[in-house]
Scaffold this motif. Structure first.
Motif, PDB file in Angstrom:
ATOM      1  N   PRO A  88      33.054  26.479  34.429  1.00 21.34           N
ATOM      2  CA  PRO A  88      33.444  27.790  33.748  1.00 21.34           C
ATOM      3  C   PRO A  88      32.516  28.790  34.825  1.00 21.34           C
ATOM      4  CG  PRO A  88      31.668  26.511  32.791  1.00 21.34           C
ATOM      5  CD  PRO A  88      32.079  25.527  33.631  1.00 21.34           C
ATOM      6  N   SER A  89      33.066  29.940  34.481  1.00 19.44           N
ATOM      7  CA  SER A  89      32.232  31.290  35.253  1.00 19.44           C
ATOM      8  C   SER A  89      31.017  31.381  34.447  1.00 19.44           C
ATOM      9  CB  SER A  89      33.000  32.479  34.982  1.00 19.44           C
ATOM     10  OG  SER A  89      33.241  32.910  33.465  1.00 19.44           O
ATOM     11  N   PRO A  90      30.143  32.258  34.773  1.00 20.12           N
ATOM     12  CA  PRO A  90      28.747  32.487  34.230  1.00 20.12           C
ATOM     13  C   PRO A  90      28.807  32.995  32.706  1.00 20.12           C
ATOM     14  CG  PRO A  90      28.633  33.267  36.375  1.00 20.12           C
ATOM     15  CD  PRO A  90      30.235  33.024  35.942  1.00 20.12           C
ATOM     16  N   TRP A  91      29.908  33.517  32.375  1.00 20.44           N
ATOM     17  CA  TRP A  91      30.647  33.901  30.817  1.00 20.44           C
ATOM     18  C   TRP A  91      31.186  32.958  30.276  1.00 20.44           C
ATOM     19  CZ3 TRP A  91      32.239  39.774  31.458  1.00 20.44           C
ATOM     20  CH2 TRP A  91      30.789  40.335  31.792  1.00 20.44           C
ATOM     21  N   GLY A  92      31.167  31.573  30.697  1.00 17.33           N
ATOM     22  CA  GLY A  92      31.928  30.364  30.048  1.00 17.33           C
ATOM     23  C   GLY A  92      33.219  30.273  29.984  1.00 17.33           C
ATOM     24  N   LEU A  93      34.063  30.936  31.002  1.00 25.59           N
ATOM     25  CA  LEU A  93      35.540  30.963  30.995  1.00 25.59           C
ATOM     26  C   LEU A  93      36.047  30.176  31.942  1.00 25.59           C
ATOM     27  CD1 LEU A  93      35.944  34.848  30.805  1.00 25.59           C
ATOM     28  CD2 LEU A  93      36.398  33.222  28.979  1.00 25.59           C
ATOM     29  N   HIS A  94      36.924  29.153  31.523  1.00 21.97           N
ATOM     30  CA  HIS A  94      37.501  27.959  32.502  1.00 21.97           C
ATOM     31  C   HIS A  94      38.892  28.583  33.202  1.00 21.97           C
ATOM     32  CE1 HIS A  94      34.877  24.667  31.701  1.00 21.97           C
ATOM     33  NE2 HIS A  94      34.808  25.357  30.494  1.00 21.97           N
ATOM     34  N   GLU A  95      39.177  28.453  34.388  1.00 22.83           N
ATOM     35  CA  GLU A  95      40.515  28.754  35.247  1.00 22.83           C
ATOM     36  C   GLU A  95      40.828  30.303  34.991  1.00 22.83           C
ATOM     37  OE1 GLU A  95      39.692  24.655  34.799  1.00 22.83           O
ATOM     38  OE2 GLU A  95      40.375  25.493  33.044  1.00 22.83           O
ATOM     39  N   MET A  96      40.048  30.968  34.874  1.00 23.95           N
ATOM     40  CA  MET A  96      40.392  32.503  34.981  1.00 23.95           C
ATOM     41  C   MET A  96      40.993  32.607  36.151  1.00 23.95           C
ATOM     42  SD  MET A  96      39.888  34.324  32.406  1.00 23.95           S
ATOM     43  CE  MET A  96      39.603  36.000  32.648  1.00 23.95           C
ATOM     44  N   TRP A 104      32.358  33.761  42.137  1.00 24.94           N
ATOM     45  CA  TRP A 104      31.281  32.779  43.059  1.00 24.94           C
ATOM     46  C   TRP A 104      31.260  33.634  44.291  1.00 24.94           C
ATOM     47  CZ3 TRP A 104      36.020  30.596  41.097  1.00 24.94           C
ATOM     48  CH2 TRP A 104      36.810  30.458  42.191  1.00 24.94           C
ATOM     49  N   GLY A 105      32.288  34.485  44.666  1.00 26.77           N
ATOM     50  CA  GLY A 105      31.966  35.267  45.961  1.00 26.77           C
ATOM     51  C   GLY A 105      33.337  35.421  46.508  1.00 26.77           C
ATOM     52  N   GLU A 106      33.467  35.899  47.782  1.00 29.09           N
ATOM     53  CA  GLU A 106      34.786  36.486  48.381  1.00 29.09           C
ATOM     54  C   GLU A 106      35.546  35.139  48.790  1.00 29.09           C
ATOM     55  OE1 GLU A 106      35.897  39.243  47.965  1.00 29.09           O
ATOM     56  OE2 GLU A 106      34.267  40.371  47.466  1.00 29.09           O
ATOM     57  N   ASP A 107      34.843  34.131  49.143  1.00 27.66           N
ATOM     58  CA  ASP A 107      35.585  33.004  49.977  1.00 27.66           C
ATOM     59  C   ASP A 107      36.084  31.968  48.677  1.00 27.66           C
ATOM     60  OD1 ASP A 107      36.400  30.889  51.446  1.00 27.66           O
ATOM     61  OD2 ASP A 107      34.437  30.351  52.191  1.00 27.66           O
ATOM     62  N   VAL A 108      37.153  31.604  48.786  1.00 19.47           N
ATOM     63  CA  VAL A 108      37.815  30.805  47.773  1.00 19.47           C
ATOM     64  C   VAL A 108      37.222  29.347  47.741  1.00 19.47           C
ATOM     65  CG1 VAL A 108      40.036  30.074  48.908  1.00 19.47           C
ATOM     66  CG2 VAL A 108      39.953  30.103  46.319  1.00 19.47           C
ATOM     67  N   GLY A 109      37.162  28.903  48.770  1.00 16.86           N
ATOM     68  CA  GLY A 109      36.501  27.653  49.137  1.00 16.86           C
ATOM     69  C   GLY A 109      37.551  26.671  49.113  1.00 16.86           C
ATOM     70  N   ARG A 164      42.677  36.274  42.929  1.00 19.49           N
ATOM     71  CA  ARG A 164      41.459  36.919  42.865  1.00 19.49           C
ATOM     72  C   ARG A 164      41.516  37.781  41.536  1.00 19.49           C
ATOM     73  NH1 ARG A 164      43.692  39.941  46.105  1.00 19.49           N
ATOM     74  NH2 ARG A 164      42.100  41.559  46.300  1.00 19.49           N
ATOM     75  N   ALA A 165      40.309  38.408  41.130  1.00 21.65           N
ATOM     76  CA  ALA A 165      40.023  39.097  39.944  1.00 21.65           C
ATOM     77  C   ALA A 165      40.767  40.324  39.939  1.00 21.65           C
ATOM     78  CB  ALA A 165      38.572  39.330  39.562  1.00 21.65           C
ATOM     79  N   SER A 166      40.891  40.861  41.073  1.00 20.19           N
ATOM     80  CA  SER A 166      41.685  42.158  41.041  1.00 20.19           C
ATOM     81  C   SER A 166      43.313  42.131  41.336  1.00 20.19           C
ATOM     82  CB  SER A 166      41.242  43.195  42.249  1.00 20.19           C
ATOM     83  OG  SER A 166      41.334  42.692  43.339  1.00 20.19           O
ATOM     84  N   ALA A 167      43.610  41.008  41.595  1.00 17.17           N
ATOM     85  CA  ALA A 167      44.973  40.796  41.969  1.00 17.17           C
ATOM     86  C   ALA A 167      45.818  40.863  40.811  1.00 17.17           C
ATOM     87  CB  ALA A 167      45.283  39.347  42.554  1.00 17.17           C
ATOM     88  N   THR A 206      30.288  40.486  38.305  1.00 13.56           N
ATOM     89  CA  THR A 206      30.201  40.473  39.479  1.00 13.56           C
ATOM     90  C   THR A 206      31.080  41.650  39.955  1.00 13.56           C
ATOM     91  OG1 THR A 206      32.007  38.909  40.207  1.00 13.56           O
ATOM     92  CG2 THR A 206      29.820  37.934  39.661  1.00 13.56           C
ATOM     93  N   SER A 207      31.118  41.906  41.482  1.00 14.05           N
ATOM     94  CA  SER A 207      32.104  42.621  41.977  1.00 14.05           C
ATOM     95  C   SER A 207      32.808  42.224  43.078  1.00 14.05           C
ATOM     96  CB  SER A 207      31.382  44.016  42.542  1.00 14.05           C
ATOM     97  OG  SER A 207      30.428  43.694  43.703  1.00 14.05           O
TER      98      SER A 207
END
Length: 258
Positions: A174-182, A143-148, A227-230, A137-138
């Motif tokens: 998990p994420s779509p790639w099977g990773l938990h708590e990234m 799952w998106g931009e909103d942490v929820g 966030r992924a980029s943080a 994803t980008s």
């Protein structure tokens, strides 16, 4: 022989399982595909995430499905390959991520798993970590931009149920790639030297820098840092109840696809 045994185990596990273990005491791993993505975020309010730069991951690799747990760490301690005595702050050990480990401690664990499995195991680079966290994803989170609410463990993510401390691994889907708590739970050491932004490449000689990049945010920090980029930095010699490990193992060439 260990490398051959690890490869045979890798090939013999059912693909539907999604996870595999390179040795009996090794953490469960998932395969991350090669590909292209962006590291950083030009829209971020944090200057250290800019500029966004293209990243190419030329070969698939394996990443631990979860943050390394106290149970997994203690197997290395029992083998006299890792330093023991990590404080759990009375949150519990077992399946919670191991904390209070230095960068050298994290490298020692990776080396031990490599010895046990016959694979080359190490800390992921910042680019590899972020590529895996994005899971194709980008957006800020996979799952998106909103942490929820109730998706990750961080200061403003759990509402009134926000705990003080880490949560056991696999507490969230998990994420779509099977990773938990990234995202959230504990920061994770990477291999890279800290840079103030993405305008220059990190130093390739790990011994030349004191501060290392950590990724993923933690239970103590607000969601923007998950966030992924943080990104943030930590002195390699200083351990913290906010920082743990996620392990990367290189896949044998020619046997990278499941």
């Amino acid at each position: 022989m260990k490398g051959i045994a690890a490869l045979l185990l890798f090939l013999s596990l059912p693909a539907a399982a999604g996870e595999w273990q390179p040795c009996p005491q090794c953490p469960p791993m998932v395969s991350i595909p090669a590909g292209r993505a962006v590291m950083g975020d030009d829209m971020s309010k944090f200057a250290n995430e800019k500029p966004a730069v293209p990243v190419t991951i030329s070969r698939p690799f394996a990443l631990s499905a979860t943050e390394i747990t106290f149970d997994e760490w203690n197997a290395c301690v029992a083998a006299h390959a890792c330093r023991g005595g990590q404080d759990d702050h009375e949150w519990g050990k077992g399946k919670r991520p191991v904390i209070n480990i230095t960068w050298d401690d994290a490298k020692a664990y990776a080396a031990w798993v490599g010895t046990q499995s016959g694979l080359v195991c190490r800390l992921p680079t910042e680019a590899e970590w972020e590529f895996a966290a994005r899971a194709g994803t980008s957006s800020g989170y996979w799952w998106g931009e909103d942490v929820g609410r109730g998706r990750i463990n961080c200061r403003d993510c759990m509402g009134k149920e926000t705990p003080y401390g880490s949560k056991p691994v696999r507490s969230f889907p998990p994420s779509p790639w099977g990773l938990h708590e990234m995202n959230g739970n504990v920061w994770e050491w990477t291999a890279d030297c800290w840079t103030p932004d993405h305008s220059k490449l990190a130093a390739t000689n790990e011994s030349t820098c004191r501060d290392k990049v950590i990724k993923g945010g933690s239970w103590y920090y607000f969601s923007a840092m998950s966030r992924a980029s943080a990104r943030a930095k930590n002195d390699a010699t200083v351990w913290s109840y906010n920082i743990g490990i996620r392990l990367l193992c290189e896949l044998p060439e020619g046997k990278e696809e499941r």
